[in-house]
Design a protein around this motif. Structure first.
Motif, PDB file in Angstrom:
ATOM      1  N   GLY A 108     -23.977 133.191  29.953  1.00 50.34           N
ATOM      2  CA  GLY A 108     -22.943 133.280  30.979  1.00 50.34           C
ATOM      3  C   GLY A 108     -21.654 133.857  30.419  1.00 50.34           C
ATOM      4  O   GLY A 108     -21.569 134.256  29.250  1.00 50.34           O
ATOM      5  N   THR A 164     -23.161 131.283  34.770  1.00 44.10           N
ATOM      6  CA  THR A 164     -24.534 131.232  34.259  1.00 44.10           C
ATOM      7  C   THR A 164     -25.475 131.579  35.405  1.00 44.10           C
ATOM      8  O   THR A 164     -25.025 131.906  36.507  1.00 44.10           O
ATOM      9  CB  THR A 164     -24.886 129.849  33.669  1.00 44.10           C
ATOM     10  OG1 THR A 164     -26.128 129.936  32.954  1.00 44.10           O
ATOM     11  CG2 THR A 164     -25.018 128.791  34.749  1.00 44.10           C
ATOM     12  N   GLY A 165     -26.768 131.525  35.146  1.00 47.24           N
ATOM     13  CA  GLY A 165     -27.736 131.840  36.174  1.00 47.24           C
ATOM     14  C   GLY A 165     -29.051 131.127  35.926  1.00 47.24           C
ATOM     15  O   GLY A 165     -29.234 130.471  34.882  1.00 47.24           O
ATOM     16  N   ILE A 197     -36.963 132.460  29.309  1.00 46.49           N
ATOM     17  CA  ILE A 197     -35.910 133.477  29.337  1.00 46.49           C
ATOM     18  C   ILE A 197     -34.568 132.768  29.189  1.00 46.49           C
ATOM     19  O   ILE A 197     -34.323 131.735  29.822  1.00 46.49           O
ATOM     20  CB  ILE A 197     -35.970 134.320  30.634  1.00 46.49           C
ATOM     21  CG1 ILE A 197     -34.864 135.372  30.646  1.00 46.49           C
ATOM     22  CG2 ILE A 197     -35.919 133.447  31.874  1.00 46.49           C
ATOM     23  CD1 ILE A 197     -34.998 136.366  31.804  1.00 46.49           C
ATOM     24  N   PRO A 219     -32.518 132.553  35.789  1.00 43.61           N
ATOM     25  CA  PRO A 219     -33.409 133.723  35.850  1.00 43.61           C
ATOM     26  C   PRO A 219     -34.866 133.313  35.967  1.00 43.61           C
ATOM     27  O   PRO A 219     -35.255 132.210  35.566  1.00 43.61           O
ATOM     28  CB  PRO A 219     -33.136 134.430  34.523  1.00 43.61           C
ATOM     29  CG  PRO A 219     -32.729 133.322  33.593  1.00 43.61           C
ATOM     30  CD  PRO A 219     -31.961 132.344  34.437  1.00 43.61           C
ATOM     31  N   SER A 246     -35.599 124.662  34.587  1.00 44.56           N
ATOM     32  CA  SER A 246     -34.416 125.217  33.934  1.00 44.56           C
ATOM     33  C   SER A 246     -33.568 124.097  33.345  1.00 44.56           C
ATOM     34  O   SER A 246     -33.573 122.960  33.846  1.00 44.56           O
ATOM     35  CB  SER A 246     -33.564 126.021  34.922  1.00 44.56           C
ATOM     36  OG  SER A 246     -34.293 127.116  35.444  1.00 44.56           O
ATOM     37  N   SER A 297     -34.660 129.159  31.459  1.00 48.15           N
ATOM     38  CA  SER A 297     -35.772 128.933  32.377  1.00 48.15           C
ATOM     39  C   SER A 297     -37.061 129.043  31.577  1.00 48.15           C
ATOM     40  O   SER A 297     -37.189 129.921  30.716  1.00 48.15           O
ATOM     41  CB  SER A 297     -35.775 129.973  33.498  1.00 48.15           C
ATOM     42  OG  SER A 297     -34.624 129.849  34.306  1.00 48.15           O
ATOM     43  N   CYS A 314     -30.398 132.774  29.415  1.00 54.55           N
ATOM     44  CA  CYS A 314     -29.315 133.394  30.174  1.00 54.55           C
ATOM     45  C   CYS A 314     -27.979 133.089  29.503  1.00 54.55           C
ATOM     46  O   CYS A 314     -27.647 131.927  29.257  1.00 54.55           O
ATOM     47  CB  CYS A 314     -29.320 132.877  31.606  1.00 54.55           C
ATOM     48  SG  CYS A 314     -28.033 133.593  32.653  1.00 54.55           S
ATOM     49  N   ILE A 369     -33.702 137.801  26.896  1.00 56.21           N
ATOM     50  CA  ILE A 369     -32.329 137.335  27.088  1.00 56.21           C
ATOM     51  C   ILE A 369     -31.686 138.186  28.176  1.00 56.21           C
ATOM     52  O   ILE A 369     -31.803 139.410  28.164  1.00 56.21           O
ATOM     53  CB  ILE A 369     -31.496 137.446  25.798  1.00 56.21           C
ATOM     54  CG1 ILE A 369     -32.113 136.588  24.685  1.00 56.21           C
ATOM     55  CG2 ILE A 369     -30.051 137.014  26.041  1.00 56.21           C
ATOM     56  CD1 ILE A 369     -31.370 136.683  23.360  1.00 56.21           C
ATOM     57  N   THR A 370     -31.015 137.537  29.117  1.00 58.12           N
ATOM     58  CA  THR A 370     -30.253 138.248  30.131  1.00 58.12           C
ATOM     59  C   THR A 370     -28.802 137.811  30.056  1.00 58.12           C
ATOM     60  O   THR A 370     -28.514 136.626  29.851  1.00 58.12           O
ATOM     61  CB  THR A 370     -30.830 137.998  31.548  1.00 58.12           C
ATOM     62  OG1 THR A 370     -30.054 138.735  32.502  1.00 58.12           O
ATOM     63  CG2 THR A 370     -30.808 136.527  31.917  1.00 58.12           C
ATOM     64  N   ASN A 371     -27.894 138.751  30.192  1.00 60.76           N
ATOM     65  CA  ASN A 371     -26.461 138.487  30.042  1.00 60.76           C
ATOM     66  C   ASN A 371     -25.762 138.706  31.377  1.00 60.76           C
ATOM     67  O   ASN A 371     -25.357 139.813  31.710  1.00 60.76           O
ATOM     68  CB  ASN A 371     -25.877 139.407  28.962  1.00 60.76           C
ATOM     69  CG  ASN A 371     -24.404 139.144  28.720  1.00 60.76           C
ATOM     70  OD1 ASN A 371     -23.840 138.174  29.226  1.00 60.76           O
ATOM     71  ND2 ASN A 371     -23.775 139.996  27.945  1.00 60.76           N
ATOM     72  N   VAL A 372     -25.613 137.624  32.158  1.00 60.35           N
ATOM     73  CA  VAL A 372     -24.904 137.735  33.438  1.00 60.35           C
ATOM     74  C   VAL A 372     -23.414 137.541  33.257  1.00 60.35           C
ATOM     75  O   VAL A 372     -22.640 137.766  34.191  1.00 60.35           O
ATOM     76  CB  VAL A 372     -25.457 136.723  34.465  1.00 60.35           C
ATOM     77  CG1 VAL A 372     -26.937 136.962  34.722  1.00 60.35           C
ATOM     78  CG2 VAL A 372     -25.215 135.293  34.008  1.00 60.35           C
TER      79      VAL A 372
END
Length: 458
Positions: A402, A386-387, A398, A389, A255, A426, A400, A376-379
């Protein structure tokens, strides 16, 4: 006639039976929905390919059924008459019932092999592993939670609750009593939105009766004094868990992170929202981040790839099926936007909204949820900076997003309050090395910091 689980597409080998919408003795019409199944994280309503009377349900909710395995037996025409006659003569000796049945009816009760083959959808044929089912001894009834049968016992003209398939599925999961919910759908059918309102209004939930330890199911809030709650691992949670275990075990992941000034992007979004082009649409930072990632993928195509273990090849995709991670009542879903590289910012905004709504309402299809190439992930929507994933199996990376917050930031050599966010990436280290991953992420950050350069490359 037997109806076997059909091939639901995308090369899926099985599906989990979620619920029956019919019971033994019910009359079904051609193409009437008889069951709901879940596969590849999608909920699918199964139509019946013929009309008749339900004679036997050959699988139970929660079972994983292979494609081609029998699901239900339906008696057509004379079969239905035979079933009715048998029910009326239940007190008569079996030998007398057999004598009283006309020869023509007995022949009709046994469909020919040709009739069976013509009545079954794609996926017909024996499977090497037949569907497992609980013992069905005469008079025996499987122990189950009231939520397993939620809505089927309610008095309506059709013999069950009036609700959409997605609403029936959600009601069973959250334990809301459909009888206490006012429906706003066609002919008063309960919808998913009605159930969300019911939860806010604290509609009563079902509670499970005492059961044996081997079949413990707790629905809704635990009773006072209970020290543990046991929830069966099934459906989306089961499939998500399997995918994440595969990701952690088989993908060597790394990451990298980049914190960037998002002020210019926020100003651009404010400007675009006021234009006729985006009238009626909800333009969010996620859409702009998605566009920046799509532009960056043209420079770094190795990020949009797949590791083919069987053939020992890296498959670089020249199209982008952009996955958008969505938190739903049923768990994490990742619908993807097919051919996203061809979409304008307006198209992305519209499609992201559509994909999120279909995932939350339970109407996403297996095709919507499979075949992704980059996610895409939206935490940030949860207030998280942030994260890290896990990479989805079959993909190389992927991204992320934040939270976007006002923070102290050095801008033009002066300390100022700016909109700032942190991006995380990541990636599968077999296909993407540290330099490639870092340059790709830095490109996205630069495009978002100066979004006018992004517009020039759209």
């Amino acid at each position: 006639m037997e109806f076997r689980l059909p091939d639901l597409g995308e090369g899926l080998a099985d599906a989990e039976l979620v619920s029956w919408t019919v019971q033994v003795g019910d009359r079904v019409e051609l193409n009437q929905t008889i069951a709901e199944v879940e596969t590849a994280k999608a909920q699918v309503a199964l139509p019946c390919p013929f009309a008749g009377t339900v004679l036997e349900l050959l699988a139970e909710p929660g079972e994983t059924v292979p494609v081609g395995a029998p699901l239900i037996r339906v008696g057509v025409a004379a079969d239905a008459a035979g079933a009715t006659a048998a029910g009326q003569a239940v007190d008569a000796p079996a030998e007398q019932q057999a004598v009283d049945a006309p020869a023509e009816q007995q022949a009709a009760d046994a469909p020919t092999e040709q009739q069976e083959r013509q009545s079954v959808l794609v996926g017909y044929g024996p499977d090497s592993e037949p569907v497992s089912r609980r013992a069905r001894a005469r008079g025996e009834r499987a122990v189950q939670s009231p939520a397993d049968d939620l809505g089927r016992r309610l008095p309506t003209p059709g013999g069950r609750a009036s609700a959409t398939p997605a609403a029936r599925r959600l009601a069973r999961e959250i334990g809301v009593d459909l009888a206490a919910v006012a429906g706003s759908g066609p002919e008063g059918a309960v919808t998913v939105n009605d159930l969300h309102g019911a939860r806010r209004d604290h509609i009563p939930i079902h509670t499970a009766p005492p059961v044996t330890p081997g079949h413990l199911t707790v629905v809704g809030k635990p009773a006072s004094g209970e020290r543990e709650t046991r929830t069966p691992i099934s459906g989306i949670r089961k499939r998500t868990a399997a995918a994440m275990v595969a990701s952690a075990q088989h993908i060597p992941q790394a990451s990298t992170f980049a914190t960037t000034d998002f002020t210019g992007s926020m100003e651009l979004l404010d400007h675009l929202r006021a234009t006729p082009t985006f009238s009626g649409l909800t333009l969010t930072p996620l859409a702009l981040v998605a566009k920046a990632a799509l532009v960056a993928l043209t420079e770094y195509p190795e990020i949009n790839a797949q590791w083919d273990e069987a053939n020992q090849e890296i498959v670089t995709k020249h199209y982008v099926n952009l996955g958008i991670a969505v938190a739903s009542e049923r768990g994490l879903l990742v619908p993807n936007l097919k051919e996203a590289q061809t979409m304008s910012l307006r198209d992305l905004t519209q499609e992201i909204g559509r994909a999120a709504e279909s995932a939350r309402s339970g109407t996403a299809t297996p095709a919507d949820l499979t075949g992704g190439t980059f996610t895409i992930t939206n935490v940030g929507v949860f207030g998280v900076d942030t994260g890290v994933p896990l990479v989805n199996p079959g993909e190389a990376a992927i991204l992320c997003l934040g939270s976007i917050r006002k923070r102290p930031w050095v801008h033009r050599d002066e300390l100022a309050v700016r909109w700032v966010t942190t991006l995380g990436l990541s990636f599968d280290h077999r296909m993407v090395d540290g330099e490639q991953g870092s340059r790709f992420l830095a490109t996205i950050a630069a495009l978002l910091e100066d979004p006018l350069t992004l517009l020039g490359r759209v």
